[in-house]
Design a protein around this motif. Structure first.
Motif, PDB file in Angstrom:
ATOM      1  N   ALA A   1      15.145   9.506  52.684  1.00  0.00           N
ATOM      2  CA  ALA A   1      14.121   9.014  53.446  1.00  0.00           C
ATOM      3  C   ALA A   1      13.473   9.778  54.549  1.00  0.00           C
ATOM      4  N   GLU A   2      14.279  10.481  55.396  1.00  0.00           N
ATOM      5  CA  GLU A   2      13.786  11.397  56.400  1.00  0.00           C
ATOM      6  C   GLU A   2      13.088  12.637  55.935  1.00  0.00           C
ATOM      7  N   GLN A   3      13.593  13.106  54.746  1.00  0.00           N
ATOM      8  CA  GLN A   3      12.788  14.350  54.201  1.00  0.00           C
ATOM      9  C   GLN A   3      11.362  13.767  53.327  1.00  0.00           C
ATOM     10  N   VAL A   4      11.508  13.016  52.537  1.00  0.00           N
ATOM     11  CA  VAL A   4      10.375  12.627  51.879  1.00  0.00           C
ATOM     12  C   VAL A   4       9.423  11.709  52.874  1.00  0.00           C
ATOM     13  N   GLY A   5       9.541  11.204  53.788  1.00  0.00           N
ATOM     14  CA  GLY A   5       8.864  10.717  54.930  1.00  0.00           C
ATOM     15  C   GLY A   5       7.856  11.802  55.417  1.00  0.00           C
ATOM     16  N   ASP A   6       9.024  12.922  55.943  1.00  0.00           N
ATOM     17  CA  ASP A   6       8.308  14.127  56.475  1.00  0.00           C
ATOM     18  C   ASP A   6       7.289  14.762  55.716  1.00  0.00           C
ATOM     19  N   TRP A   7       7.702  15.044  54.395  1.00  0.00           N
ATOM     20  CA  TRP A   7       6.629  15.594  53.349  1.00  0.00           C
ATOM     21  C   TRP A   7       5.658  14.607  53.351  1.00  0.00           C
ATOM     22  N   THR A   8       5.546  13.559  53.055  1.00  0.00           N
ATOM     23  CA  THR A   8       4.372  12.618  52.744  1.00  0.00           C
ATOM     24  C   THR A   8       3.432  12.607  54.055  1.00  0.00           C
TER      25      THR A   8
ATOM     26  N   ALA B   1       9.368  16.443  41.673  1.00  0.00           N
ATOM     27  CA  ALA B   1       9.355  17.704  41.968  1.00  0.00           C
ATOM     28  C   ALA B   1      10.794  18.126  42.347  1.00  0.00           C
ATOM     29  N   VAL B   2      11.425  17.383  43.195  1.00  0.00           N
ATOM     30  CA  VAL B   2      12.998  17.636  43.508  1.00  0.00           C
ATOM     31  C   VAL B   2      13.806  17.573  42.404  1.00  0.00           C
TER      32      VAL B   2
ATOM     33  N   MET C   1       2.678  22.794  47.240  1.00  0.00           N
ATOM     34  CA  MET C   1       4.154  22.979  47.225  1.00  0.00           C
ATOM     35  C   MET C   1       4.577  24.449  46.907  1.00  0.00           C
ATOM     36  N   TYR C   2       3.712  25.092  46.302  1.00  0.00           N
ATOM     37  CA  TYR C   2       3.726  26.446  45.931  1.00  0.00           C
ATOM     38  C   TYR C   2       3.183  27.562  46.916  1.00  0.00           C
ATOM     39  N   ASP C   3       2.176  27.211  47.615  1.00  0.00           N
ATOM     40  CA  ASP C   3       1.326  28.048  48.323  1.00  0.00           C
ATOM     41  C   ASP C   3       1.655  27.912  49.782  1.00  0.00           C
ATOM     42  N   ASP C   4       2.250  26.956  50.350  1.00  0.00           N
ATOM     43  CA  ASP C   4       2.810  26.715  51.713  1.00  0.00           C
ATOM     44  C   ASP C   4       4.120  27.327  51.693  1.00  0.00           C
ATOM     45  N   PRO C   5       4.264  28.594  52.338  1.00  0.00           N
ATOM     46  CA  PRO C   5       5.640  29.084  52.401  1.00  0.00           C
ATOM     47  C   PRO C   5       6.696  28.213  52.880  1.00  0.00           C
ATOM     48  N   GLN C   6       6.355  27.526  54.074  1.00  0.00           N
ATOM     49  CA  GLN C   6       7.271  26.664  54.755  1.00  0.00           C
ATOM     50  C   GLN C   6       7.783  25.373  53.803  1.00  0.00           C
ATOM     51  N   LEU C   7       6.683  24.887  53.314  1.00  0.00           N
ATOM     52  CA  LEU C   7       7.018  23.530  52.451  1.00  0.00           C
ATOM     53  C   LEU C   7       7.755  24.043  51.153  1.00  0.00           C
ATOM     54  N   HIS C   8       7.483  25.152  50.798  1.00  0.00           N
ATOM     55  CA  HIS C   8       8.179  25.813  49.281  1.00  0.00           C
ATOM     56  C   HIS C   8       9.593  25.964  49.635  1.00  0.00           C
ATOM     57  N   ALA C   9       9.861  26.614  51.060  1.00  0.00           N
ATOM     58  CA  ALA C   9      11.139  26.931  51.341  1.00  0.00           C
ATOM     59  C   ALA C   9      12.025  25.746  51.530  1.00  0.00           C
ATOM     60  N   GLU C  10      11.235  24.505  52.060  1.00  0.00           N
ATOM     61  CA  GLU C  10      11.956  23.217  52.334  1.00  0.00           C
ATOM     62  C   GLU C  10      12.437  22.527  50.984  1.00  0.00           C
ATOM     63  N   ILE C  11      11.503  22.614  49.795  1.00  0.00           N
ATOM     64  CA  ILE C  11      11.910  21.920  48.698  1.00  0.00           C
ATOM     65  C   ILE C  11      12.753  22.770  48.121  1.00  0.00           C
TER      66      ILE C  11
END
Length: 792
Positions: free
Chosen positions: A506-513, A531-532, A577-587
């Motif tokens: 819930a915390e993780q997907v809430g942050d991503w959305t 994706a996950v 998801m692929y182009d944002d380095p931080q988001l890609h690393a978090e996923i």
């Protein structure tokens, strides 16, 4: 009470392996797999449909000529070579047949359909197809949605042409302009949009390119089944998988005729059962296994997380969603929009009632029908339930509902015969193909044959299901993946881990959305779960999936009216998801954290499916880790060379780590299938095996009559609570061997800490029985040979 016909079914099908035979992977290519399949341990190859299909068909369910093997697959000569290769390897053959519909996308490819278009009701084949001739010309929805589209018709070589489409011209009608010639034909070309509202022939669901067949007519049955039954009579086919029996006018009568024509064949039907629904007492060996899929996958979902995911769904979407109300709405929309033509045809069968009120009543009853369709004698109960719910929702229709229901209770009435064909289509289109993409509370449960509102399957419930299956349908198919599943088995296994980590998710997907918002928050939750579950997944595959899924959901975009703005934003989310380095690393980091538990679930559910009562099917490629999504993604080519190499290493004594490229799954699949093949006497019963101790809730075990399967469930909670500690498994006391590790155990109790030290699963068999067999690799060679794997 056991189903009656199975004593006449003498074909012994121990296990199957499904191959998507298609152009590009033809019968000769499939024949080359025979030795591999024998080494894997299966007893039968199970193929996609082999009869002649629409040219270029990637699936074969659009048969155009029932008289011959598809020439694009290698024709009759190729089929014969396949049969010889299978026989040489000691394997049998199970084929898929399609009685409900035929392909009509390319009329010239279908001789029967072409003749109907040319000759109309005078055609020898006019009664083959379920056509409403009383409404006039046969409507074909192929034109562009433009009033002057018919002006694009051309006359070429005595045929009408519309771009790439070809249509015949009736004798003596070919003079004049293309439009004048068209207006003289037995068919009328209309806008593709009219297909859902004015069609004059029954379709497969809402697919106008698949025309319904009238196999209830013995002549049609004989003509469309003669070739496959010839194969059966020649001993070249041991089993038949029947596609979509719910679409037939009289499934029970059809299956009785098929059983009489193939008395010794193994017959399974693609019948999707709702939660708690029983298969009718048909003359078959069982279903194709969606009921088993739901029970097995649910076993690895923590039901205690339901409230957390319901709260998360409400927080993400801003409202509470009722599964019952959602599915009612999607089914009603399917009945009144996608299937409006079929609905109108049914309403016309009650001419003494107001047409509009009858349409509304029939649509409401279909939307409220609790199962795909009713069958005697249980159909009366389902109709009563639908009538009660329809009356609650539409009290203004009470009088019409009563009148229509009275007609539906008369088996001799045409409306009663045809209404079940509508309810099945409404369920499939409204729930599987729409609601499953809208209700994203926890998408691991959104699977064909599943019940998304039923959150998890406790071990006691699973044991009751499996024990009943052993008594009633011991030869029914079991499966975890098919060409129709919404996501692959290992994707679901990883998503099941989220149910053990509801707060973290819930915390993780809430942050991503919040960081990458989408106008449709419910669909955004589906995208992030997908994706996950499938990560790492190629960018283009995820793009293709989200576009298809969003159009199926039909909320923010649709197939009929794509919304370019929403779809642009959706694809931008995927690219982020692929182009944002931080988001890609978090996923990647999140996936890395849950993947080991996902592997544990994947091995556990695979062992349970392969070892439980039934005939286990392995869908192509799923003997290794696989992250497929909905078709066509799950029909991608399989690298069999890699699988051959890994199996050879296993047979040479290699004991892989769980993380070793899926080799541990291949070990589980091959050793379980070989044990079933070589020692079927160890799989003749079913008895739960009790565990005792602090972690007893984390194991599921059962004895099949000598072979004992043991699997870990809820691995995150197991680790959090301190592991197995002194949890023990009750055993009969004889010496047993784990066929995955070669370790020998004895005594009346086994410590799970010892038994499951190498893998989260074990398959125990009497050591005395195994001694003369080659199921196991040599014990002396079982130590890991790769230092990196040993360290892992």
């Amino acid at each position: 009470m056991p189903a009656q016909p199975r004593p006449d079914s003498t074909a012994t099908v121990g296990s199957t392996y499904r191959v998507q035979v298609r152009p590009g992977f033809d019968l000769d290519t499939t024949a080359a797999l025979a030795d591999w399949l024998a080494d894997l341990g299966v007893t039968h190859l199970y193929t996609a449909p082999l009869l002649t299909a629409t040219p270029g068909s990637a699936h074969g369910y659009d048969v155009v000529d029932h008289r011959a093997t598809n020439p694009e697959l290698g024709g009759e000569a190729g089929r014969q070579r396949l049969v010889r290769a299978l026989r040489a390897a000691g394997l049998g053959l199970v084929v898929d047949i399609v009685p409900n519909h035929a392909g009509v996308a390319q009329p010239a490819a279908n001789p029967a359909w072409w003749d109907v278009l040319r000759r109309g009701r005078a055609s020898t084949y006019a009664d083959w197809f379920d056509i409403d001739w009383e409404r006039g010309r046969l409507l074909l929805p192929v034109l562009a949605d433009s009033p002057d589209a018919v002006d694009d018709l051309k006359l070429v070589d005595g045929e009408l042409r519309y771009h790439e489409h070809r249509f015949p011209v009736a004798d003596g009608t070919g003079d004049g302009s293309p439009r004048e010639v068209h207006d003289r034909q037995h068919y009328q070309l209309v806008s593709w949009r009219r297909g859902d509202t004015e069609l004059t022939y029954r379709r497969f669901f809402a697919v106008s390119d698949l025309a319904g067949l009238r196999v209830e007519d013995p002549a049609v049955f004989d003509a469309t089944h003669a070739e496959v039954l010839r194969w059966v009579a020649a001993g070249e086919v041991d089993g038949i998988r029947v596609d979509h029996p719910d679409g037939l006018r009289d499934p029970a009568g059809y299956l009785a005729r098929l059983r009489a024509a193939a008395p010794h064949a193994w017959l399974v039907v693609e019948k999707i059962l709702e939660y708690g629904e029983e298969l009718p007492d048909w003359p078959v060996d069982g279903t194709t296994g969606y009921d088993a899929l739901a029970a097995v996958c649910g076993l690895f979902v923590d039901g205690r997380a339901e409230g957390d995911f319901t709260a998360l769904d409400a927080r993400l979407t801003g409202h509470h969603t009722s599964w019952q109300d959602l599915t009612h709405a999607t089914k009603l929309a399917a009945a009144t929009r996608l299937l409006a033509a079929e609905l109108g045809r049914l309403a016309a069968l009650a001419p003494d009632l107001d047409r509009d009120a009858t349409r509304a009543a029939l649509a409401e009853l279909a939307a409220c029908f609790p199962v795909y369709r009713g069958y005697p004698p249980h159909g009366a109960r389902h109709l009563a339930a639908a009538r009660a719910e329809a009356g609650r929702r539409r009290p203004d229709l009470t009088a019409t509902l009563d009148a229509v229901t009275a007609l539906l209770r008369r088996p001799e009435h045409e409306l009663a015969a045809r209404f079940p064909q509508l309810t099945g289509a409404v369920m499939a289109k409204g729930v599987e193909d729409t609601a499953y993409y809208r209700w994203s509370r926890f998408v691991a449960l959104n699977e064909v044959g599943g019940s998304p509102a039923h959150f998890g399957v406790p071990p006691a419930e699973f044991h009751r299901f499996a024990a009943a299956r052993q008594v009633r349908w011991p030869a029914g198919m079991t499966t975890l993946s098919t060409h129709d599943t919404k996501r692959g088995e290992d994707v679901r296994a990883r998503l099941a881990v989220l149910a053990e980590l509801p707060a973290r998710w819930a915390e993780q997907v809430g942050d991503w959305t919040a960081r990458v918002p989408l106008a449709d928050p419910a669909f955004a939750h589906l995208v992030w779960q997908t994706a996950v579950g499938a990560w790492p997944i190629e960018r283009e595959r995820l793009h293709a999936y989200v576009e298809k899924a969003a159009r199926e959901a039909s909320v923010s975009t649709s197939w009929a009216d794509p919304d370019p703005t929403f779809e642009r934003d959706l694809h931008a989310l995927v690219d982020r998801m692929y182009d944002d380095p931080q988001l890609h690393a978090e996923i990647t980091g999140f996936v890395d954290a849950v993947t080991p538990a996902g592997w544990s679930n994947a091995l556990g559910q695979k062992l349970v499916q392969l070892a439980m009562p039934g005939v286990p099917d392995t869908y192509q490629g799923t003997e290794l880790w696989e992250n497929s999504l909905v078709d066509p993604d799950n029909r991608r080519p399989v690298d069999f060379a890699v699988r051959r190499e890994l199996l050879a290493r296993l047979d040479a004594g290699w004991q892989p780590a769980v993380a070793a490229d899926g080799a541990a799954k291949l070990l589980v699949v091959s050793r379980t299938l070989r044990l079933r093949r070589d020692h079927p006497e160890l799989f003749d019963g079913y008895r739960p095996v009790a565990a005792h101790g602090p972690a007893a809730a984390h194991v599921v075990a059962f004895d099949r009559g000598g072979a004992v399967a043991v699997a870990t469930r809820l691995p995150v909670g197991l680790a959090r609570d301190g592991g197995w500690r002194d949890t023990r498994l009750s055993m009969p006391g004889n010496s047993v061997t784990d066929v995955f590790t070669g370790q020998v155990y004895s005594g009346s109790e086994l410590l799970l800490h010892d038994l499951l030290d190498t893998y989260p699963v074990a398959l125990l068999a009497p050591t005395a029985v195994l001694a003369p067999t080659a199921v196991l690799a040599p014990t002396a060679l079982l130590a890991p040979t790769d230092p990196a794997e040993a360290a892992a």
